[in-house]
Design a protein around this motif. Sequence first.
Motif, mmCIF file in Angstrom:
data_model
loop_
_atom_site.group_PDB
_atom_site.id
_atom_site.type_symbol
_atom_site.label_atom_id
_atom_site.label_comp_id
_atom_site.label_asym_id
_atom_site.label_seq_id
_atom_site.Cartn_x
_atom_site.Cartn_y
_atom_site.Cartn_z
ATOM 1 N N TYR A 55 0.873 -1.180 0.000
ATOM 2 C CA TYR A 55 0.000 0.000 0.000
ATOM 3 C C TYR A 55 0.902 1.219 0.000
ATOM 4 O O TYR A 55 1.587 1.490 0.989
ATOM 5 N N THR A 56 0.903 1.925 -1.115
ATOM 6 C CA THR A 56 1.803 3.065 -1.234
ATOM 7 C C THR A 56 1.050 4.285 -1.746
ATOM 8 O O THR A 56 -0.180 4.292 -1.787
ATOM 9 N N GLY A 57 1.749 5.314 -2.153
ATOM 10 C CA GLY A 57 1.119 6.543 -2.644
ATOM 11 C C GLY A 57 1.082 7.614 -1.568
ATOM 12 O O GLY A 57 1.345 7.339 -0.397
ATOM 13 N N HIS A 58 0.717 8.815 -1.979
ATOM 14 C CA HIS A 58 0.744 9.957 -1.054
ATOM 15 C C HIS A 58 -0.611 10.233 -0.415
ATOM 16 O O HIS A 58 -0.763 11.174 0.351
ATOM 17 N N GLY A 59 -1.631 9.453 -0.761
ATOM 18 C CA GLY A 59 -2.951 9.655 -0.165
ATOM 19 C C GLY A 59 -3.091 8.910 1.154
ATOM 20 O O GLY A 59 -2.362 7.950 1.423
ATOM 21 N N THR A 111 3.624 -0.986 3.951
ATOM 22 C CA THR A 111 3.001 0.317 3.711
ATOM 23 C C THR A 111 4.064 1.411 3.700
ATOM 24 O O THR A 111 5.139 1.254 4.271
ATOM 25 N N GLY A 112 3.718 2.506 3.069
ATOM 26 C CA GLY A 112 4.584 3.681 3.075
ATOM 27 C C GLY A 112 4.644 4.329 1.709
ATOM 28 O O GLY A 112 4.449 3.676 0.683
ATOM 29 N N ARG A 113 4.905 5.628 1.742
ATOM 30 C CA ARG A 113 4.992 6.384 0.487
ATOM 31 C C ARG A 113 6.186 5.938 -0.337
ATOM 32 O O ARG A 113 7.177 5.461 0.205
ATOM 33 N N ASP A 114 6.077 6.126 -1.627
ATOM 34 C CA ASP A 114 7.209 5.928 -2.543
ATOM 35 C C ASP A 114 7.869 4.556 -2.389
ATOM 36 O O ASP A 114 9.080 4.465 -2.153
ATOM 37 N N ALA A 115 7.069 3.523 -2.490
ATOM 38 C CA ALA A 115 7.628 2.159 -2.416
ATOM 39 C C ALA A 115 8.659 1.965 -3.523
ATOM 40 O O ALA A 115 8.434 2.391 -4.664
ATOM 41 N N PRO A 116 9.793 1.354 -3.210
ATOM 42 C CA PRO A 116 10.825 1.137 -4.229
ATOM 43 C C PRO A 116 10.310 0.253 -5.375
ATOM 44 O O PRO A 116 9.512 -0.655 -5.153
ATOM 45 N N LEU A 145 10.415 -3.558 -5.097
ATOM 46 C CA LEU A 145 9.403 -4.096 -4.193
ATOM 47 C C LEU A 145 8.061 -4.195 -4.923
ATOM 48 O O LEU A 145 7.339 -5.182 -4.808
ATOM 49 N N ILE A 146 7.752 -3.170 -5.693
ATOM 50 C CA ILE A 146 6.515 -3.166 -6.487
ATOM 51 C C ILE A 146 6.511 -4.325 -7.476
ATOM 52 O O ILE A 146 5.504 -5.012 -7.656
ATOM 53 N N GLU A 147 7.659 -4.575 -8.070
ATOM 54 C CA GLU A 147 7.755 -5.670 -9.036
ATOM 55 C C GLU A 147 7.576 -7.019 -8.364
ATOM 56 O O GLU A 147 6.974 -7.932 -8.921
ATOM 57 N N MET A 148 8.101 -7.173 -7.167
ATOM 58 C CA MET A 148 8.007 -8.456 -6.466
ATOM 59 C C MET A 148 6.598 -8.724 -5.937
ATOM 60 O O MET A 148 6.157 -9.866 -5.872
ATOM 61 N N ALA A 149 5.879 -7.664 -5.582
ATOM 62 C CA ALA A 149 4.570 -7.821 -4.928
ATOM 63 C C ALA A 149 3.541 -8.419 -5.870
ATOM 64 O O ALA A 149 3.618 -8.274 -7.088
ATOM 65 N N GLU A 150 2.557 -9.090 -5.273
ATOM 66 C CA GLU A 150 1.428 -9.609 -6.053
ATOM 67 C C GLU A 150 0.299 -8.597 -6.072
ATOM 68 O O GLU A 150 -0.566 -8.641 -6.938
ATOM 69 N N LEU A 151 0.253 -7.741 -5.074
ATOM 70 C CA LEU A 151 -0.796 -6.730 -5.006
ATOM 71 C C LEU A 151 -0.168 -5.390 -4.639
ATOM 72 O O LEU A 151 0.583 -5.304 -3.672
ATOM 73 N N VAL A 152 -0.456 -4.398 -5.450
ATOM 74 C CA VAL A 152 0.039 -3.052 -5.158
ATOM 75 C C VAL A 152 -1.124 -2.085 -5.322
ATOM 76 O O VAL A 152 -1.766 -2.065 -6.378
ATOM 77 N N THR A 153 -1.411 -1.327 -4.280
ATOM 78 C CA THR A 153 -2.431 -0.287 -4.377
ATOM 79 C C THR A 153 -1.783 1.044 -4.066
ATOM 80 O O THR A 153 -1.068 1.172 -3.075
ATOM 81 N N GLU A 154 -2.053 2.007 -4.941
ATOM 82 C CA GLU A 154 -1.512 3.340 -4.719
ATOM 83 C C GLU A 154 -2.633 4.267 -4.263
ATOM 84 O O GLU A 154 -3.577 4.521 -5.009
ATOM 85 N N MET A 155 -2.533 4.758 -3.037
ATOM 86 C CA MET A 155 -3.500 5.731 -2.534
ATOM 87 C C MET A 155 -3.178 7.083 -3.170
ATOM 88 O O MET A 155 -2.062 7.570 -3.071
#
Length: 170
Positions: free
Chosen positions: A3-7, A133-138, A141-151
Amino acid sequence: MVYTGHGKGKTTAAFGLVFRALGHGWKPAIVQFIKGKWKTGERTFAESLPARNIDLTIFVMGLGFTWESDDISRDRRAAQEAWQTAAALIASGEHEVVVLDEITYCFHYGFLELQSVLEALRTRPSHVHVVVTGRDAPQELIEMAELVTEMRPVKHPYEQGIPAQVGVDF
Ligand code: ATP
Ligand code: MG
């Protein structure tokens, strides 16, 4: 899961998942990579759970540290200690869900090595779901994840000058 993004909503989404896991009789664990001096509602609640026989493990970075100085090496030590704990929780296989809350800022400040975290995720027991969780996920990490949501922030009360609100923001 990432769970990433600036929201707003990353940490609360992760805690919602923990709530869901508990309902299935699982034993989730949370490691918060935030300075432990802040007394959040979720932390107070989590501390009350053992008395109710609810099995939620929560570790907050740097509890026991004083944070009085802006000592960067102390921040680094606290982050590394939190990561040691998190890595052990993940590897143990005892927790079906492990949340690494706000760990991304440890990469940006250079407190933790991304590669060692990725390695621990790669080699984890296959039944263990890890939530970051956290802003600006590397990117890796995004590539490895199965689920990525950007707030994505659409509106936030802060922009109207409303400061962090108890029960809503902490
Ligand atoms: P929450 O813990 O409420 O789910 P979060 O984990 O998505 O929020 P963080 O990046 O960890 O957000 O920031 C934590 C604090 O910053 C929260 O109090 C949150 O309300 C606030 N915040 C989040 N997004 C914004 C934003 N776009 N503008 C101002 N403040 C924000
Ligand atoms: Mg957060």
